[in-house]
Motif scaffolding. Structure first.
Motif, short mmCIF file in Angstrom:
data_model
loop_
_atom_site.label_atom_id
_atom_site.label_comp_id
_atom_site.label_asym_id
_atom_site.label_seq_id
_atom_site.Cartn_x
_atom_site.Cartn_y
_atom_site.Cartn_z
N VAL A 1 0.60 -22.57 25.50
CA VAL A 1 0.97 -22.52 26.92
C VAL A 1 1.82 -23.74 27.28
O VAL A 1 2.83 -23.62 27.97
N ARG B 1 5.83 -23.76 28.56
CA ARG B 1 6.17 -24.30 29.89
C ARG B 1 6.82 -25.67 29.81
O ARG B 1 6.87 -26.40 30.81
N GLU C 1 -0.72 -30.30 35.88
CA GLU C 1 -0.12 -28.97 35.95
C GLU C 1 -0.62 -28.10 34.80
O GLU C 1 -0.88 -26.90 34.98
N LEU C 2 -0.78 -28.68 33.61
CA LEU C 2 -1.30 -27.92 32.48
C LEU C 2 -2.72 -27.45 32.77
O LEU C 2 -3.09 -26.32 32.40
N ARG C 3 -3.49 -28.29 33.41
CA ARG C 3 -4.86 -27.89 33.78
C ARG C 3 -4.84 -26.71 34.73
O ARG C 3 -5.68 -25.80 34.65
N ARG C 4 -3.89 -26.70 35.64
CA ARG C 4 -3.79 -25.61 36.61
C ARG C 4 -3.51 -24.27 35.92
O ARG C 4 -3.99 -23.22 36.37
N HIS C 5 -2.78 -24.30 34.82
CA HIS C 5 -2.42 -23.07 34.12
C HIS C 5 -3.48 -22.61 33.11
O HIS C 5 -3.45 -21.46 32.68
N THR C 6 -4.37 -23.52 32.69
CA THR C 6 -5.26 -23.19 31.57
C THR C 6 -6.75 -23.32 31.86
O THR C 6 -7.56 -22.69 31.19
N GLU D 1 -8.86 -20.02 32.48
CA GLU D 1 -9.03 -19.20 31.28
C GLU D 1 -10.04 -19.83 30.33
O GLU D 1 -10.86 -19.12 29.72
#
Length: 394
Positions: free
Chosen positions: A36, A40, A47-52, A55
């Motif tokens: 991911v 990106r 921001e990486l935490r927001r995407h992962t 899940e």
């Protein structure tokens, strides 16, 4: 001063299975997070935490474990970026550099997983730990370590600890912040000359000969060639095992040498003078005969695989714990200069081991002569760096 303490876990069969599944699960999740991040453009950690994060929680991972997986992945990309900037991965366009830049970072199934005090607690008296796993928290996992390591853990452990698996054995690697001893004023300096034929030679007469270690490494080199030529799965598995064994052997040798040098300096109230290591592989030459080994093949491997910097690091950190002053000096001409009269000439070195001064006629072992020059330079560096004791002008 931060030092690393490694302890060996001795879990029961069910506990070991839970630890193994946990490492495989978190590293599989880290590979997904890495993919991911790569897609990106490697965003910032928030921001990486927001995407992962969502899940990871949906996969059944705990909140702290999910945070550590994201941070571990982001730190890996930060390290990669630093290595690329420092050109540690060769020049742009090279095969190694292209491979590193065009693929997501991947984590081995047994790669280290960080644990903080919410996920891991230590019971020092019982020598057990309580640790989070994907099957729930398991308690009373026994660990083994030396008395000195246990004392360091009890008194100085700070921050996170890493869980790793090597050859089916689990280890916890903890960071300890140990206070440094107060540095004393040295009476003199011990010069240390690093090399291959003699790993370390000091101006006090100690010589750590490299013959035994080089024989061991030569045997390992020959065995690696045979296993690489064979190319089977079992041969590759044995190659990895042998590589780790050689690394441990070299590290243990470096520890013994460093401890001997620091203990001698502490006993005699001396400082330690080391060469600046930049360019040491260009300065240390392969001469014939050098242990009856040719410059090509094994001799070339021996030169470029020896951990000069690691030995120096061991000396420095052991010296800091003991309060022994350490200085680094310019290595220029230390092997060509006579320690008695100061005459510099390339012809002073007729062979790798022999030093013969063309000016005053002094004959000495080349490494011993160099160590005296390094010691003298160390005293000059220390004197120049000390605070002036001359009274201020009124």
């Amino acid at each position: 001063m931060k030092i690393v303490v490694q302890v060996k876990l001795m879990p029961e069969a069910e506990q070991a299975a839970a630890l193994s599944v946990t490492l495989h699960t978190v590293n599989e999740a880290a590979n997904w997070v890495s993919a991911v991040a790569f897609e990106r453009g490697v965003p910032r950690e928030y921001e990486l935490r927001r995407h992962t994060y969502g899940e990871l929680r949906a996969r059944g991972l705990g909140a702290q474990a999910a945070q550590h997986i994201i941070k571990k992945t982001r730190d890996a990309y930060t390290t990669l970026k630093a290595n690329i900037k420092a050109q540690n991965l060769e020049k742009p366009g090279s095969k190694r550099r292209v491979k590193a830049e065009t693929k997501p970072i991947t984590f081995r199934r047994e790669a280290a997983q960080p644990y903080d005090d919410r996920c891991l607690s230590w019971q020092y008296d019982a020598q057990t730990v309580s640790i989070w796993t994907t099957a729930g928290r398991i308690k009373n996992v026994r660990f083994a370590c030396s008395p000195d390591a246990l004392k360091a853990l009890r008194e100085h452990r700070q921050g996170e600890s890493d869980l790793i698996e090597r050859d089916g054995v689990f280890y916890l690697i903890a960071t300890c912040d140990v206070p440094e001893a107060e540095q004393y004023e040295p009476d003199h300096f011990i010069g240390v000359d690093l090399g291959i034929a003699n790993i370390a030679t000091t101006s006090t007469g100690h010589k750590a000969a490299g013959r035994g270690l080089n024989r061991h490494r030569k045997r390992q080199f020959d065995l690696r060639k045979k296993l690489q030529a064979k190319g089977t799965k079992s041969a590759k598995r044995l190659l990895k095992k042998r590589n780790r064994r050689e690394q441990r052997h070299a590290a243990n040798t470096n520890h013994i040498i460093a401890k001997t040098i620091v203990t001698e300096a502490e006993r005699t109230s001396a400082g330690i003078s080391l060469e600046e290591l930049k360019g040491i592989r260009q300065r240390v030459r392969l001469r014939k005969p050098w242990g009856h080994l040719p410059a090509e093949g094994w001799g070339r491997v021996a030169l470029h695989s020896w951990a000069f910097a690691r030995l120096a690091d061991f000396i420095v950190y052991k010296a800091r714990r003991a309060g022994v002053p350490v200085v680094f000096v310019d290595p220029a001409y230390t092997s060509q200069q006579c320690c008695e009269c100061g005459h510099i000439d390339k012809k002073n070195r007729p062979s790798q081991a022999l030093f013969t001064c063309r000016n005053c006629g002094v004959v000495a072992h080349a490494d011993r002569n160099a160590s005296h020059n390094i010691a003298r330079k160390g005293e000059a560096v220390w004197t120049a760096g000390r605070e002036s004791r001359v009274p201020a002008t009124p």
